[in-house]
Design a protein around this motif. Structure first.
Motif, PDB file in Angstrom:
ATOM      1  N   PHE B  94       0.379  -1.462  -0.830  1.00 38.75           N
ATOM      2  CA  PHE B  94      -0.237   0.024  -0.287  1.00 38.75           C
ATOM      3  C   PHE B  94       1.160   1.025   0.215  1.00 38.75           C
ATOM      4  CE2 PHE B  94      -0.023  -1.026   4.916  1.00 38.75           C
ATOM      5  CZ  PHE B  94       0.874  -0.172   5.192  1.00 38.75           C
ATOM      6  N   GLU B  95       0.304   2.262  -0.445  1.00 40.68           N
ATOM      7  CA  GLU B  95       0.917   3.826  -0.397  1.00 40.68           C
ATOM      8  C   GLU B  95      -0.386   4.466   0.504  1.00 40.68           C
ATOM      9  OE1 GLU B  95       4.039   4.445  -2.280  1.00 40.68           O
ATOM     10  OE2 GLU B  95       4.055   6.808  -2.817  1.00 40.68           O
ATOM     11  N   ILE B  96       0.039   5.503   1.446  1.00 45.83           N
ATOM     12  CA  ILE B  96      -1.089   5.600   2.002  1.00 45.83           C
ATOM     13  C   ILE B  96      -0.348   7.153   2.858  1.00 45.83           C
ATOM     14  CG2 ILE B  96      -2.867   5.562   4.017  1.00 45.83           C
ATOM     15  CD1 ILE B  96      -3.203   3.395   3.324  1.00 45.83           C
ATOM     16  N   ASP B  97      -1.343   8.453   2.707  1.00 44.84           N
ATOM     17  CA  ASP B  97      -0.497   9.229   3.762  1.00 44.84           C
ATOM     18  C   ASP B  97      -2.363   9.299   4.548  1.00 44.84           C
ATOM     19  OD1 ASP B  97       0.057  10.134   1.389  1.00 44.84           O
ATOM     20  OD2 ASP B  97      -1.459  11.515   1.155  1.00 44.84           O
ATOM     21  N   HIS B  98      -1.374   9.266   5.974  1.00 42.89           N
ATOM     22  CA  HIS B  98      -1.225   9.159   7.208  1.00 42.89           C
ATOM     23  C   HIS B  98      -0.787  10.279   8.192  1.00 42.89           C
ATOM     24  CE1 HIS B  98      -2.447   6.661  11.166  1.00 42.89           C
ATOM     25  NE2 HIS B  98      -1.730   7.160  11.332  1.00 42.89           N
ATOM     26  N   ASP B  99      -1.542  10.517   8.584  1.00 43.66           N
ATOM     27  CA  ASP B  99      -1.099  11.823   9.950  1.00 43.66           C
ATOM     28  C   ASP B  99      -0.001  12.774   8.747  1.00 43.66           C
ATOM     29  OD1 ASP B  99      -2.643  11.222  11.923  1.00 43.66           O
ATOM     30  OD2 ASP B  99      -1.425  10.632  12.816  1.00 43.66           O
ATOM     31  N   ASP B 100       0.027  13.704   7.862  1.00 41.33           N
ATOM     32  CA  ASP B 100       0.465  14.077   6.841  1.00 41.33           C
ATOM     33  C   ASP B 100       2.366  13.701   6.606  1.00 41.33           C
ATOM     34  OD1 ASP B 100      -0.878  16.377   6.913  1.00 41.33           O
ATOM     35  OD2 ASP B 100       0.304  16.689   9.021  1.00 41.33           O
ATOM     36  N   ARG B 101       1.980  12.128   6.785  1.00 44.44           N
ATOM     37  CA  ARG B 101       3.589  11.536   6.652  1.00 44.44           C
ATOM     38  C   ARG B 101       2.465   9.997   5.288  1.00 44.44           C
ATOM     39  NH1 ARG B 101       7.088  14.216   8.162  1.00 44.44           N
ATOM     40  NH2 ARG B 101       8.662  12.528   7.969  1.00 44.44           N
ATOM     41  N   ARG B 102       3.704   9.824   4.150  1.00 41.21           N
ATOM     42  CA  ARG B 102       3.150   9.154   2.913  1.00 41.21           C
ATOM     43  C   ARG B 102       3.796   7.862   3.667  1.00 41.21           C
ATOM     44  NH1 ARG B 102       2.960  10.117  -2.381  1.00 41.21           N
ATOM     45  NH2 ARG B 102       1.205  11.209  -1.723  1.00 41.21           N
ATOM     46  N   LEU B 103       3.622   6.874   3.605  1.00 43.68           N
ATOM     47  CA  LEU B 103       3.356   5.488   3.875  1.00 43.68           C
ATOM     48  C   LEU B 103       3.553   4.499   2.935  1.00 43.68           C
ATOM     49  CD1 LEU B 103       1.969   5.682   7.594  1.00 43.68           C
ATOM     50  CD2 LEU B 103       4.424   6.299   6.954  1.00 43.68           C
ATOM     51  N   HIS B 104       4.619   3.536   2.924  1.00 40.65           N
ATOM     52  CA  HIS B 104       4.563   2.651   1.750  1.00 40.65           C
ATOM     53  C   HIS B 104       4.787   1.003   2.941  1.00 40.65           C
ATOM     54  CE1 HIS B 104       5.773   0.467  -2.264  1.00 40.65           C
ATOM     55  NE2 HIS B 104       6.436   0.547  -1.061  1.00 40.65           N
ATOM     56  N   GLY B 105       3.632   0.747   2.688  1.00 42.34           N
ATOM     57  CA  GLY B 105       3.557  -0.767   3.020  1.00 42.34           C
ATOM     58  C   GLY B 105       4.234  -1.815   2.318  1.00 42.34           C
ATOM     59  N   ARG B 106       4.539  -2.825   3.107  1.00 39.74           N
ATOM     60  CA  ARG B 106       4.924  -4.376   1.955  1.00 39.74           C
ATOM     61  C   ARG B 106       4.714  -5.583   2.501  1.00 39.74           C
ATOM     62  NH1 ARG B 106       9.381  -7.203   1.648  1.00 39.74           N
ATOM     63  NH2 ARG B 106      10.508  -5.709   3.490  1.00 39.74           N
ATOM     64  N   LYS B 107       3.852  -6.004   2.688  1.00 40.87           N
ATOM     65  CA  LYS B 107       3.598  -7.424   3.234  1.00 40.87           C
ATOM     66  C   LYS B 107       4.279  -8.914   2.814  1.00 40.87           C
ATOM     67  CE  LYS B 107      -0.621 -10.033   2.824  1.00 40.87           C
ATOM     68  NZ  LYS B 107      -1.869  -9.589   2.995  1.00 40.87           N
ATOM     69  N   VAL B 108       5.216  -9.462   3.988  1.00 43.47           N
ATOM     70  CA  VAL B 108       5.292 -10.811   3.254  1.00 43.47           C
ATOM     71  C   VAL B 108       4.865 -12.303   4.603  1.00 43.47           C
ATOM     72  CG1 VAL B 108       7.638 -12.129   4.025  1.00 43.47           C
ATOM     73  CG2 VAL B 108       7.522  -9.600   3.325  1.00 43.47           C
TER      74      VAL B 108
END
Lengths: 338, 557
Positions: B94-108
């Motif tokens: 995922f790539e999501i904006d959360h609390d003014d931050r841009r977060l990039h997530g990757r699942k294993v």
């Protein structure tokens, strides 16, 4: 289009052209107008149709080039007379410039189109035959037309047409291209980057309102084919023609006994072959070259010149252009055509 | 996290030598990870690591994860919002904006758990965005420069500017230009399609209030932030442009004086002008202003040239019962369609007609001015004198009365319909190529007439010859631009009088205009687009007695 001018009237008009009877032809056209025949139909069914017949008669060697020219002149006079008789009131639509590309002397098709546009309410500036590029650009800057309608009757003027199209677009003026020189359905006009193509005068005049004002293609044209073979062929035209004459002389000793006039005509034909080769390379369409060769054969047959001479010329050109793969392809296609 | 060699963290951890693995180094006891080593290792990395089981309960998380993400170890990931939903989802990234931050997530997937590796990519994204924006601005300005400088027509440049500005800079753009007599011209584009897309109009002098920012901008005064700007512009905006947001007005700098004013308006839904955008619009305004100023300068010069040209171009040829005229004129390949060649046909006092064709030495505007003088002089002199040789003599004297006599060659003829049909022509030449006579049967003869050019010696006399044209015959006068056209196969060969004569022979009996046109055409083809001198041709034809003209058929081969 339905024919509203009876066959008999059109035949009568053709006879007037044949006799170069200018006052009678002008009177005749004006009589048709007075009878209530719409000006557009006089222009297209009488003038345009008879002009096509003039071309045919020349091609079949029934008329001399001087006769063809006199008939064309007469048709021009008739167009001028129709235009002054039926002068639409104040133009209701925007300004359009109509011009023939540099080196294009067949101004009648462009003139007819200009008059049809005028009848549809456009303000038209007809710039005439063979308009040099710098003159055209200076006109476009000064008068700022909504569009430039550019006419090209012979494919050999396509290189000039390409320069004209680019110059107009660079000046911010959209280009409508028309004329037999752009090929069937104007396909070569599209390839040369025209914004729009007119294949039928009336239809184009009707569609313009929906199209204009238009912004011309702004991106620079991608090179059609980057190898410059068309440029090289036209640059070395003279040595091609020389090589063709040499080989013709070897294979047809009769050539030595040609009169000055016949020799000149042969040189011109060889030059035309080189010009068409260059044009077909420009738009990268061998069919242009083969259909020209087909047409040339008809012309030569009507003048009792053996077709095998054309094959010899193409062979000479192939030898000369051994280094140009596309030119060789077009020439082979031309020889297969024979 | 991905290691340089491409392995994931899990794979790397699995590869750490276990206690039962082969001894390391010089055969000492196998190394065993002490208590708390693995959680500590995870806490030390910059990426957030969180393991969620099938029920959505957080089983493990490193320190970064607990700070960055809304999770508690041992509890279900709950709550709305994009991030909790992403952590519960089946997706692998995922790539999501959360609390003014841009977060990039990757699942294993690891031992039945979903392990998410979440990275804060805010700074990196901002840098990329800024770079893209900067690239876009450069590309926009490059394209704007190209399209604005293409035209030298002021109206078109103004319209092009509005087209470029919407939607790139705003939702509506208006360019104001100073017009004549205190008027203001305006050009608007608001993204509409079709004929209404480009609207323009005129504001009469005094139509704008004194304190209008538009008036001030056009006067060259700096346009500051004016809160009433939108109000000033409202009447010019399209009717459906009801919700107006911010507006910006900028002067268009010209050559020494303002070229105009540009207004950019945004609708209420769009953010205001950020400093970087204001800077961009200012740079756009500079380019627009410079293009408009150049176009204005060009227009002024072109209008002057047009006036000059209109006064110098030959007047329309008369239509007479007995005489047919035909002419062709092609100025040297310069933008100005005027030059040193000229021709004229005018009525004399006693039923005859005078024609002339000449060539003033030189090219372009200077030659054109002398051309005008020569023509005016002949126009005045013909009231006193109708004999061509005498006219030339007077013209020569008149030329020498000027400070710098201009070298000119010309032929003058006086045409009189003969009572027995055909035309009688009296002809004189001042150093000009001799005209041809084309008989209706195809014979071509050069008229034997010669004389000194005008402007060579102060006192000169000229010979006058008589030419008789039977019905269908033509006299063809031409300038040396025809015969000295260099072209042909080699590009160096002169067109020459012989070639001209043979073309004329084929055109015997053709209409005068067609004959002139044909010469222009064959010379044009001969030149093949090369440079040339001015070209002028004048054909005088005795109309056949009967109206029908039968052409002499000339076989092609």
């Amino acid at each position: 289009m339905s024919q509203t001018i009876p066959e008999a009237d059109r035949e009568h008009y053709m006879r007037l052209l044949e006799d170069a009877a200018e006052p009678e032809a002008v009177d005749f056209a004006q009589k048709l107008l007075a009878r209530g025949v719409p000006a557009q139909e006089v222009l297209l069914q009488l003038v345009a149709a008879s002009q096509a017949e003039v071309g045919r008669r020349w091609a079949e060697n029934r008329w001399s080039v001087a006769q063809e020219h006199a008939a064309t002149h007469l048709n021009e006079q008739v167009v001028a007379a129709v235009a002054t008789t039926i002068r639409p009131a104040q133009p209701s639509r925007g300004r359009i410039a109509v011009a023939c590309v540099d080196g294009e002397w067949h101004s009648l098709p462009a003139r007819l189109f200009a008059e049809v546009l005028r009848l549809h309410g456009w303000e038209v500036r007809f710039l005439g035959a063979s308009v040099p590029g710098p003159h055209l650009v200076s006109y476009l800057h000064s008068y700022d037309p909504l569009a430039l309608a550019v006419s090209c009757s012979l494919p050999t003027r396509l290189a000039a047409a390409k320069r004209t199209i680019e110059a107009a677009q660079e000046a911010g003026v959209a280009v409508l291209a028309g004329g037999a020189g752009f090929g069937e359905n104007g396909r070569w006009a599209r390839r040369l980057g025209a914004d729009r193509v007119a294949t039928d005068a009336v239809q184009a005049a009707q569609e313009l309102a929906a199209w204009l004002p238009a912004t011309p293609r702004s991106s620079p044209h991608p090179l059609l084919v980057g190898d410059d073979e068309d440029v090289m062929v036209s640059k070395h035209k003279q040595s091609l023609v020389d090589s063709g004459m040499r080989l013709l002389g070897e294979r047809f000793p009769a050539l030595a006994r040609y009169s000055g006039h016949q020799r000149q005509a042969t040189l011109e034909d060889l030059g035309h072959i080189a010009d068409f080769l260059s044009a077909s390379l420009l738009v990268d369409d061998a069919e242009m070259f083969t259909s020209f060769i087909g047409w040339l054969c008809i012309i030569l047959e009507s003048r009792r010149v053996p077709i095998s001479t054309v094959d010899v010329v193409l062979e000479a050109y192939q030898r000369e252009l051994y280094d140009y793969p596309r030119a060789l392809r077009h020439l082979s296609a031309g020889r297969r055509q024979l | 996290m991905v290691y340089p060699d491409g392995r994931t963290l899990a794979a790397a951890a699995a590869a750490v030598p276990r206690a039962d693995a082969a001894p390391l180094g010089d055969g000492g006891p196998p190394w065993q990870a002490p208590e708390g080593f693995w959680p500590g290792l995870l806490d030390g990395i910059a990426e957030a690591v969180v393991a969620v089981d099938l029920q959505g309960v957080v089983r493990s998380a490193n320190v970064v994860a607990q700070q960055l993400l809304p999770i508690v170890i041992g509890k279900v990931v709950d709550g709305g919002g994009a991030l909790p939903e992403a952590l519960r989802s089946e997706a692998n990234a995922f790539e999501i904006d959360h609390d003014d931050r841009r977060l990039h997530g990757r699942k294993v997937a690891l031992s039945g758990l979903s392990v998410w590796y979440v990275r804060d990519v805010t700074e990196q994204t901002m840098r990329v965005d800024a770079l893209l924006a900067e690239r876009w601005r450069s590309a926009f300005l490059a394209e704007a420069s190209r399209r604005l400088s293409g035209s030298l027509n002021r109206d078109r440049v103004a319209r092009t500017a509005t087209l470029l500005a919407v939607p790139a800079l705003g939702d509506c753009a208006i360019v104001f230009l100073p017009g004549s007599r205190g008027r203001t011209l305006w050009y608007r584009f608001a993204g509409e399609a079709g004929e209404e897309g480009n609207v323009h109009g005129v504001i009469e002098a005094g139509g704008l209030p004194e304190d209008s920012p538009i008036t001030e901008g056009l006067a060259g005064l700096p346009v500051g932030d004016d809160p009433r700007l939108v109000e000033h512009l409202r009447w010019l905006l399209p009717k459906d442009f009801s919700r107006t947001g911010s507006a910006l007005l900028l002067p268009l700098p010209g050559h020494a004086q303002p070229a105009g004013v540009l207004a950019v308006v945004r609708s209420a839904g769009r953010a205001g002008f950020e400093p970087v955008e204001q800077h961009l619009i200012r740079q756009f305004a500079v380019r627009t202003g410079s293009a408009i100023a150049s176009a204005a300068l060009y227009t002024e010069q072109a209008q002057t040239a047009d006036l000059l040209q209109a006064s110098l171009l030959p007047e329309a040829l008369p239509e007479l019962d007995e005489v047919a005229f035909g002419a062709a004129y092609r100025a040297a390949r310069e933008r100005l369609r005027i030059g040193g060649d000229f021709y004229d046909v005018f009525a004399g006092p006693d039923g005859h007609w005078t024609f002339l064709l000449g060539d003033v030495c030189g090219k372009g505007v200077e030659a054109a001015v002398h051309t005008g003088q020569a023509r005016q002089t002949v126009h005045a002199l013909r009231l006193l004198e109708s004999r061509p040789a005498k006219l030339l003599e007077l013209l020569n004297q008149a030329v020498f009365s000027r400070e710098r006599p201009q070298l000119t060659t010309l032929v003058i003829g006086s045409v009189r319909p003969s009572p027995r049909g055909g035309l009688d022509i009296a002809l004189a030449s001042g150093g000009h190529p001799a005209p041809f006579v084309v008989r209706s049967d195809g014979r071509v003869e050069e008229v034997e007439v010669s004389g000194l050019a005008i402007g060579v010696v102060p006192v000169a006399t000229f010979v006058q010859v008589a030419v008789r044209l039977e019905p269908g015959d033509s006299l063809v006068a031409y300038s040396d631009g025809v015969t000295e056209a260099r072209g042909g196969p080699t590009g160096l060969e002169f067109y020459g009088p012989d070639r001209l004569a043979s073309v004329l022979a084929n055109y015997a009996g053709a209409p005068a205009a067609a004959m002139a046109q044909r010469i222009e055409q064959t010379v044009g083809d001969w030149l093949g687009g090369r440079e040339h001198d001015d070209i002028a041709v004048l054909v005088i034809q005795a109309k056949p007695a009967h109206k029908r003209r039968h052409l002499v058929g000339v076989p092609n081969q």
